[in-house]
Design a protein around this motif. Structure first.
Motif, short mmCIF file in Angstrom:
data_model
loop_
_atom_site.label_atom_id
_atom_site.label_comp_id
_atom_site.label_asym_id
_atom_site.label_seq_id
_atom_site.Cartn_x
_atom_site.Cartn_y
_atom_site.Cartn_z
N ASP A 41 8.74 -17.38 16.16
CA ASP A 41 7.88 -17.97 15.97
C ASP A 41 8.13 -19.35 15.69
OD1 ASP A 41 5.37 -18.40 16.65
OD2 ASP A 41 4.20 -17.95 14.21
N SER A 61 5.25 -4.92 19.54
CA SER A 61 4.14 -5.28 18.83
C SER A 61 4.54 -6.67 19.09
CB SER A 61 3.37 -4.87 17.65
OG SER A 61 4.23 -5.17 16.55
N ARG A 64 4.68 -8.45 22.12
CA ARG A 64 3.20 -9.04 22.21
C ARG A 64 2.43 -10.28 21.49
NH1 ARG A 64 2.41 -3.14 22.43
NH2 ARG A 64 2.52 -2.09 24.45
N ASP A 65 2.49 -10.39 20.18
CA ASP A 65 2.34 -11.65 19.37
C ASP A 65 3.19 -12.26 19.35
OD1 ASP A 65 -0.26 -9.59 18.50
OD2 ASP A 65 1.08 -9.47 16.42
N ARG A 67 4.07 -13.46 22.94
CA ARG A 67 3.39 -14.27 24.10
C ARG A 67 1.77 -14.60 23.60
NH1 ARG A 67 8.26 -14.43 25.49
NH2 ARG A 67 8.94 -13.22 27.19
N SER A 68 1.51 -13.95 22.64
CA SER A 68 -0.29 -14.59 22.64
C SER A 68 -0.17 -15.73 22.19
CB SER A 68 -1.01 -13.34 21.57
OG SER A 68 -0.39 -13.25 20.66
N ARG A 69 1.02 -16.23 21.51
CA ARG A 69 0.97 -17.46 20.98
C ARG A 69 2.23 -18.60 21.81
NH1 ARG A 69 0.59 -16.27 14.32
NH2 ARG A 69 1.51 -18.77 14.37
N GLY A 70 1.74 -18.05 22.66
CA GLY A 70 2.43 -18.62 23.93
C GLY A 70 3.70 -19.17 23.70
N ALA A 93 4.31 -6.24 28.37
CA ALA A 93 4.66 -6.64 26.99
C ALA A 93 4.66 -8.17 26.94
CB ALA A 93 5.49 -6.00 26.00
N GLY A 94 5.74 -8.32 27.86
CA GLY A 94 6.44 -9.92 27.18
C GLY A 94 7.78 -10.17 27.79
#
Length: 208
Positions: A41, A61, A64-65, A67-70, A93-94
């Motif tokens: 991150d 998980s 996924r997190d 990818r959700s944060r770009g 999941a990415g």
């Protein structure tokens, strides 16, 4: 290129990290999901090698997190889970690729190279600028047909510069992709290595 390895098996982790470093990459090492997420991150890695069954936080998980944060870093999943449903879950999941353990290390290296090409404007395994070429498969560097011997850091620096031709790169950008977290950032170090590299690829080949 800078790669993050998130794998809790110490033996496998050591082998992966050693192989990637031998191929000229800068490697950051994490052994659990929480540390892995914090590292991933914090910056955009050129590639992330991710185990799924990790202590503290599982790989799915984590992914996924991210990818959700770009975070768009290419991700190669390494796992013993070989069922179709597991592959589908990982890709959904990415993940960009999925490799089942046990695997051949040559295949692992080839898949990493493919992901690095995918994330670059240059899709070929051979990077070039005029008469200078760098083959990412065999790590051979030549200019005007003559072989050039580079250290691992010089090779990583040249690969990053060739993959980003035409772009203005700051010293901090170069440091982020060529050195790992153990590197104490000093712009002078970047300048020094650029000078080393130019001595080998420019001054050794004076214009006619």
């Amino acid at each position: 290129m800078r790669i993050l390895v998130i794998e809790d098996d110490p033996v496998l982790h050591h082998i992966l990290s050693k192989r990637l470093k031998e191929e000229g990459h800068s490697v950051d090492d994490c052994y659990d999901g929480e540390a892995g997420f914090d590292y991933a991150d914090a910056m955009q890695y050129d590639c992330i090698v991710l185990d799924l069954m990790l202590p503290k936080r599982d790989g799915l998980s984590l992914l996924r997190d991210l990818r959700s944060r770009g975070n768009a870093s290419p991700v190669l999943i390494l796992t013993a889970r070989d069922a179709i449903d597991d592959r589908v879950a990982g890709l959904d999941a990415g993940a960009d690729d999925y490799l089942v353990k046990p695997f051949a290390f040559d295949e692992f290296s080839a898949r990493v190279r493919a992901l690095l090409r995918r994330g670059s404007d240059t899709k070929s395994a051979v990077l070039s600028l005029e008469d200078l070429t760098l083959n990412t498969t065999n790590r051979k560097v030549t200019r005007a047909g003559q072989d050039i011997s580079l250290t691992s850091t010089e090779y990583a620096l040249l690969e990053y510069l060739l993959r980003n031709q035409g772009q203005v790169l700051t010293r901090s950008q170069i440091a982020d992709h060529v050195w790992n977290y153990d590197f104490s950032y000093d712009s002078n170090v970047v300048d020094v290595y650029i000078r080393y590299l130019r001595n080998k690829i420019d001054r050794a080949f004076p214009p006619n």
